[in-house]
Design a protein around this motif. Structure first.
Motif, PDB file in Angstrom:
ATOM      1  N   HIS A 114       0.873  -1.175   0.000  1.00  0.00           N
ATOM      2  CA  HIS A 114       0.000   0.000   0.000  1.00  0.00           C
ATOM      3  C   HIS A 114       0.904   1.218   0.000  1.00  0.00           C
ATOM      4  CE1 HIS A 114       0.983  -0.409   4.226  1.00  0.00           C
ATOM      5  NE2 HIS A 114       0.292   0.658   4.579  1.00  0.00           N
ATOM      6  N   HIS A 116       1.002   4.075   2.090  1.00  0.00           N
ATOM      7  CA  HIS A 116       1.254   4.926   3.254  1.00  0.00           C
ATOM      8  C   HIS A 116       2.717   5.363   3.267  1.00  0.00           C
ATOM      9  CE1 HIS A 116      -2.461   3.529   5.774  1.00  0.00           C
ATOM     10  NE2 HIS A 116      -2.731   4.561   4.998  1.00  0.00           N
ATOM     11  N   ASP A 118       5.222   5.392   5.262  1.00  0.00           N
ATOM     12  CA  ASP A 118       6.312   4.553   5.756  1.00  0.00           C
ATOM     13  C   ASP A 118       6.509   3.290   4.913  1.00  0.00           C
ATOM     14  OD1 ASP A 118       3.811   3.776   6.737  1.00  0.00           O
ATOM     15  OD2 ASP A 118       4.670   2.765   8.467  1.00  0.00           O
ATOM     16  N   HIS A 119       5.779   3.195   3.807  1.00  0.00           N
ATOM     17  CA  HIS A 119       5.978   2.091   2.855  1.00  0.00           C
ATOM     18  C   HIS A 119       6.428   2.615   1.491  1.00  0.00           C
ATOM     19  CE1 HIS A 119       4.045  -1.034   5.438  1.00  0.00           C
ATOM     20  NE2 HIS A 119       3.674   0.084   6.031  1.00  0.00           N
ATOM     21  N   HIS A 195      -6.820  -2.473   5.825  1.00  0.00           N
ATOM     22  CA  HIS A 195      -5.966  -1.392   6.342  1.00  0.00           C
ATOM     23  C   HIS A 195      -6.066  -0.186   5.406  1.00  0.00           C
ATOM     24  CE1 HIS A 195      -2.543   0.437   8.387  1.00  0.00           C
ATOM     25  NE2 HIS A 195      -1.977   0.634   7.208  1.00  0.00           N
ATOM     26  N   ASP A 216       0.957  -4.168   6.001  1.00  0.00           N
ATOM     27  CA  ASP A 216       0.155  -3.727   7.146  1.00  0.00           C
ATOM     28  C   ASP A 216      -1.226  -4.390   7.158  1.00  0.00           C
ATOM     29  OD1 ASP A 216       2.200  -2.061   7.921  1.00  0.00           O
ATOM     30  OD2 ASP A 216       1.149  -0.186   7.494  1.00  0.00           O
TER      31      ASP A 216
HETATM   32 ZN   LIG Z   1      -0.022   1.497   6.614  1.00  0.00          ZN
END
Ligand SMILES: [Zn+2]
Length: 279
Positions: A114, A116, A118-119, A195, A216
C-alpha cells in the motif's frame, strides 16, 4: 530463493493505533487522536526477494526526510501529533539493498502493499523498476484527496507510472483472486484490503512452505492470529476477511508470515518459524 527482511528505521505510533479498542472506524480514529500512550518503537520493514527472473522488492520503507519541516502535511493532526519517525540516510532502502550485496538499480519489480508514507518513502530510488500497485490503491493514493488519507503523493517522483492490477490470474489457495508476478508462478500478489482499500500482499511459494509478506494487512503475527484490528484501518469487515484468508493460507501449507511493523518478522524468516493458527 532467498528473501531478506530489511529495516528502514523505526516508527512510533499511538498505542490504540497499534491495536484498537473498538471495531467501527470513527470510534477507532477518535480513540487514536485522544490517546496519550505510545507504542514501542516499531521497525519499518520491507523485503527483497532474490528470484531467478529478477530482484523483487516488496515496499520501500520510510524516507530519511520524513522529519524534515514541511515533509508531513502541516494541517494533518495524525501525521503531526500521532506518529514519530527515526530514519537515518544509511537506513533508507537503497542502502539496505546495497548492504546485502545488490544494486538498487537491478530491482526488476517493486510491489507496493500500500502507499502509506512509511511504505512508499523510498519509492524514488527505483526509476528503472516496474512498480506494481493494486488499481484501487493507485486510484486512492494518486487522488487529490490522497494526503488526507496518509498518501503523501506530493513526494512521489514525477516519473511514477505504476502498473496496476485487479488480480486477474485466478484464485490462489484461500484467496479468490491473485496476480502471478513471475512466469514460474512462485511469486503472487493477493488482495488483502482493510488497512487501506487497495492493500495487497505477496505470497512466495518456496516449495516446502509459503512466505506471506503482508505489509500492514495486520501489524503483527499475534493480531493476525487473533483477528484484531489496528486503529486506522479503513474497513473493519474487509480487514477481518483478509486476516481470515491469511490464517486459512497458514493452515493449507506451512507458512512464514511477515508484517512491516512486527519485531519478529526477521527472526521468523531467518529461523523458518511457521505461523500456526489455533482454531
Ligand atoms: Zn499502513
Amino acid at each position: 530463493m532467498k528473501i531478506h527482511c530489511l529495516q528502514t528505521g523505526d516508527v512510533q505510533i499511538k498505542s490504540r493505533h497499534q491495536l484498537a479498542r473498538y471495531e467501527t472506524r470513527p470510534a477507532r480514529v477518535v480513540d487514536v487522536l485522544r490517546d496519550k500512550d505510545w507504542s514501542p518503537r516499531l521497525p519499518i520493514g520491507c523485503w527483497l526477494i532474490e528470484h531467478p527472473e529478477g530482484l523483487i522488492l516488496v515496499d520501500t520503507g520510510e524516507s530519511s526526510h520524513a522529519n524534515d519541516p514541511g515533509y508531513q502535511p502541516w494541517w494533518h493532526p495524525f501525521m503531526q501529533k500521532c506518529e514519530r519517525r527515526w530514519v537515518k540516510p544509511e537506513e533508507e532502502v537503497n542502502s539496505r539493498i546495497q548492504a546485502v550485496g545488490f544494486n538498487p538499480r537491478d530491482v526488476r519489480w517493486v510491489i507496493m502493499t500500500h502507499m502509506h508514507g512509511d511504505h512508499a518513502g523510498g519509492i524514488g530510488h527505483f526509476p528503472d523498476s516496474e512498480i506494481i500497485l493494486s488499481q484501487k490503491e493507485a486510484h486512492d493514493a494518486l487522488a487529490w484527496s490522497g494526503p488526507a488519507q496518509g498518501f503523501l503523493n506530493m513526494h512521489y517522483p514525477k516519473w511514477l507510472k505504476p502498473t496496476t492490477t485487479t488480480h486477474d490470474d485466478g484464485p490462489f489457495e484461500s484467496f479468490d483472486r491473485s496476480m502471478a508476478v513471475t512466469k514460474d508462478g512462485a511469486v503472487r500478489i493477493v488482495p488483502t484490503p482493510g488497512h487501506t482499500l487497495g492493500h495487497q500482499s505477496v505470497v512466495v511459494d518456496a516449495g516446502t512452505h509459503y512466505v506471506l509478506i503482508a505489509g500492514d494487512a495486520s501489524y503483527q503475527e499475534s493480531y493476525m492470529l487473533e483477528g484484531r484490528i489496528d486503529g486506522v484501518a479503513v474497513d473493519s469487515r474487509l480487514h477481518h476477511d483478509s486476516t481470515r484468508r491469511m490464517r486459512e493460507l497458514c493452515k493449507r501449507k506451512p507458512t512464514i508470515t511477515q508484517f512491516a511493523h512486527d519485531f519478529d518478522s526477521a527472526k521468523r524468516l531467518e529461523e523458518q518459524i511457521f505461523t500456526l493458527p489455533r482454531e
